[in-house]
Design an enzyme around this catalytic site. Structure first.
Site, PDB file in Angstrom:
ATOM      1  N   ARG A  64       0.819  -1.227   0.000  1.00 26.96           N
ATOM      2  CA  ARG A  64       0.000   0.000   0.000  1.00 26.96           C
ATOM      3  C   ARG A  64       0.846   1.268   0.000  1.00 26.96           C
ATOM      4  NH1 ARG A  64      -1.393   1.848   5.003  1.00 26.96           N
ATOM      5  NH2 ARG A  64      -3.388   2.660   4.280  1.00 26.96           N
ATOM      6  N   ILE A  91      -8.153   3.829   3.022  1.00 30.46           N
ATOM      7  CA  ILE A  91      -7.303   4.492   4.012  1.00 30.46           C
ATOM      8  C   ILE A  91      -5.966   4.800   3.351  1.00 30.46           C
ATOM      9  CG2 ILE A  91      -6.106   4.191   6.211  1.00 30.46           C
ATOM     10  CD1 ILE A  91      -8.522   2.409   7.036  1.00 30.46           C
ATOM     11  N   LEU A  92      -5.538   6.057   3.486  1.00 33.52           N
ATOM     12  CA  LEU A  92      -4.317   6.495   2.794  1.00 33.52           C
ATOM     13  C   LEU A  92      -3.083   6.206   3.632  1.00 33.52           C
ATOM     14  CD1 LEU A  92      -5.880   9.777   1.501  1.00 33.52           C
ATOM     15  CD2 LEU A  92      -4.864   8.016   0.029  1.00 33.52           C
ATOM     16  N   HIS A 108     -17.057  13.588   5.980  1.00 35.15           N
ATOM     17  CA  HIS A 108     -17.456  12.322   6.610  1.00 35.15           C
ATOM     18  C   HIS A 108     -18.904  12.431   7.107  1.00 35.15           C
ATOM     19  CE1 HIS A 108     -16.794   8.532   8.698  1.00 35.15           C
ATOM     20  NE2 HIS A 108     -17.457   9.056   9.700  1.00 35.15           N
ATOM     21  N   ASP A 140      -5.331  13.597   9.231  1.00 36.27           N
ATOM     22  CA  ASP A 140      -4.039  13.281   9.842  1.00 36.27           C
ATOM     23  C   ASP A 140      -3.773  11.792   9.670  1.00 36.27           C
ATOM     24  OD1 ASP A 140      -5.531  11.967  11.741  1.00 36.27           O
ATOM     25  OD2 ASP A 140      -5.057  13.340  13.385  1.00 36.27           O
ATOM     26  N   ALA A 141      -2.772  11.265  10.374  1.00 37.38           N
ATOM     27  CA  ALA A 141      -2.369   9.868  10.131  1.00 37.38           C
ATOM     28  C   ALA A 141      -3.412   8.852  10.602  1.00 37.38           C
ATOM     29  CB  ALA A 141      -1.023   9.604  10.808  1.00 37.38           C
ATOM     30  N   GLY A 142      -4.347   9.258  11.460  1.00 38.53           N
ATOM     31  CA  GLY A 142      -5.373   8.327  11.935  1.00 38.53           C
ATOM     32  C   GLY A 142      -6.547   8.231  10.971  1.00 38.53           C
ATOM     33  N   ASP A 144     -10.164   9.199  10.345  1.00 37.96           N
ATOM     34  CA  ASP A 144     -11.228  10.132  10.750  1.00 37.96           C
ATOM     35  C   ASP A 144     -10.934  10.802  12.101  1.00 37.96           C
ATOM     36  OD1 ASP A 144     -12.602   9.463   8.399  1.00 37.96           O
ATOM     37  OD2 ASP A 144     -13.644   7.814   9.374  1.00 37.96           O
TER      38      ASP A 144
HETATM   39  C1  GAR Z   1     -20.327  10.946   1.430  1.00 42.87           C
HETATM   40  O1  GAR Z   1     -21.443  10.928   2.293  1.00 42.87           O
HETATM   41  C2  GAR Z   1     -19.041  10.967   2.241  1.00 42.87           C
HETATM   42  O2  GAR Z   1     -19.142  11.669   3.445  1.00 42.87           O
HETATM   43  C3  GAR Z   1     -18.832   9.498   2.507  1.00 42.87           C
HETATM   44  O3  GAR Z   1     -19.143   8.893   1.281  1.00 42.87           O
HETATM   45  C4  GAR Z   1     -20.201   9.633   0.657  1.00 42.87           C
HETATM   46  C5  GAR Z   1     -19.833   9.856  -0.783  1.00 42.87           C
HETATM   47  O4  GAR Z   1     -20.936  10.321  -1.510  1.00 42.87           O
HETATM   48  N1  GAR Z   1     -17.496   9.244   2.934  1.00 42.87           N
HETATM   49  C6  GAR Z   1     -17.192   8.363   3.882  1.00 42.87           C
HETATM   50  O5  GAR Z   1     -17.991   7.624   4.410  1.00 42.87           O
HETATM   51  C7  GAR Z   1     -15.709   8.322   4.245  1.00 42.87           C
HETATM   52  N2  GAR Z   1     -15.511   7.597   5.450  1.00 42.87           N
HETATM   53  P1  GAR Z   1     -20.770  10.830  -3.013  1.00 42.87           P
HETATM   54  O6  GAR Z   1     -19.916   9.789  -3.759  1.00 42.87           O
HETATM   55  O7  GAR Z   1     -22.161  10.900  -3.541  1.00 42.87           O
HETATM   56  O8  GAR Z   1     -20.104  12.179  -2.954  1.00 42.87           O
END
Ligand code: GAR
Length: 190
Positions: A64, A91-92, A108, A140-142, A144
């Protein structure tokens, strides 16, 4: 003008909101490229707006970190001022995050620190929460865990499905993301 690269994995409705906002010459943001970890449906929005796209699939790399370096090279090629994770579901690696420190934000679908991870909407419903919302934060590194820039909450309607709740969250999220990226461009958020 703030140059922005957007990374997505899914339908890209948040990306589309940014692309539409950036059509207005008064919106101080230029979307310079859209990247993904897969052949995501949302890449079509970028193509319609004639924005460069790139796909860097983790499966093509032996580890990765190598994937992260290749993704980073594609991002940096476009010399962005800001990178927006808008539904990017991988996850990056740490090297990617540290190279873009202070220039990498994520949206998020929960009120962080509640309901981190890939199933935030489902987890909020399963926990019987009465409210949830949207968080836009620096990465950051974590997972969310980075500093929160802005949050907006909404009440959960008893009996609503995960899909219904997620769609209501996304309506708020799209507007909040457009406004937050504008505020970063205007120097109101550092
Ligand atoms: C969004 O609700 C975003 O917050 C979520 O994916 C959806 C993408 O919607 N991201 C996560 O859950 C990241 N952990 P979209 O493709 O229609 O923009």
């Amino acid at each position: 003008m703030l140059s922005v690269v957007v990374l997505i994995s899914g339908s890209g409705s948040n990306l589309l909101a940014l692309l539409k906002a950036a059509e207005n010459p008064l919106y101080p943001v230029k979307i310079v490229a859209v990247g993904s970890d897969k052949d995501a449906p949302g890449l079509e929005h970028a193509e319609l707006f004639e924005i460069d796209t790139f796909v860097v699939q983790p499966e093509r790399f032996s580890d990765r970190n190598q994937w992260g370096q290749a993704l980073l090279a594609n991002v940096l090629h476009h010399q962005p001022d800001l990178v927006v994770l808008a539904g990017f579901m991988k996850i990056l690696p740490e090297g990617f995050v540290s190279a873009l420190s202070g220039k990498l934000i994520n949206t998020h679908p929960s009120l962080l620190p509640e309901f981190k991870g890939a199933h935030a909407v489902r987890d909020a419903l399963q926990a019987g929460a009465s409210k949830t919302g949207v968080t836009i934060h620096f990465v950051d590194a974590g997972v969310d865990t980075g500093p929160v820039i802005v949050q907006e909450e909404l009440q959960i309607i008893p009996g609503e499905s995960e899909a219904q709740l997620h769609e209501r969250i996304k309506e708020i999220e799209r507007a909040l993301l457009v406004r937050t990226v504008e505020n970063i461009a205007l120097g109101k958020i550092k």
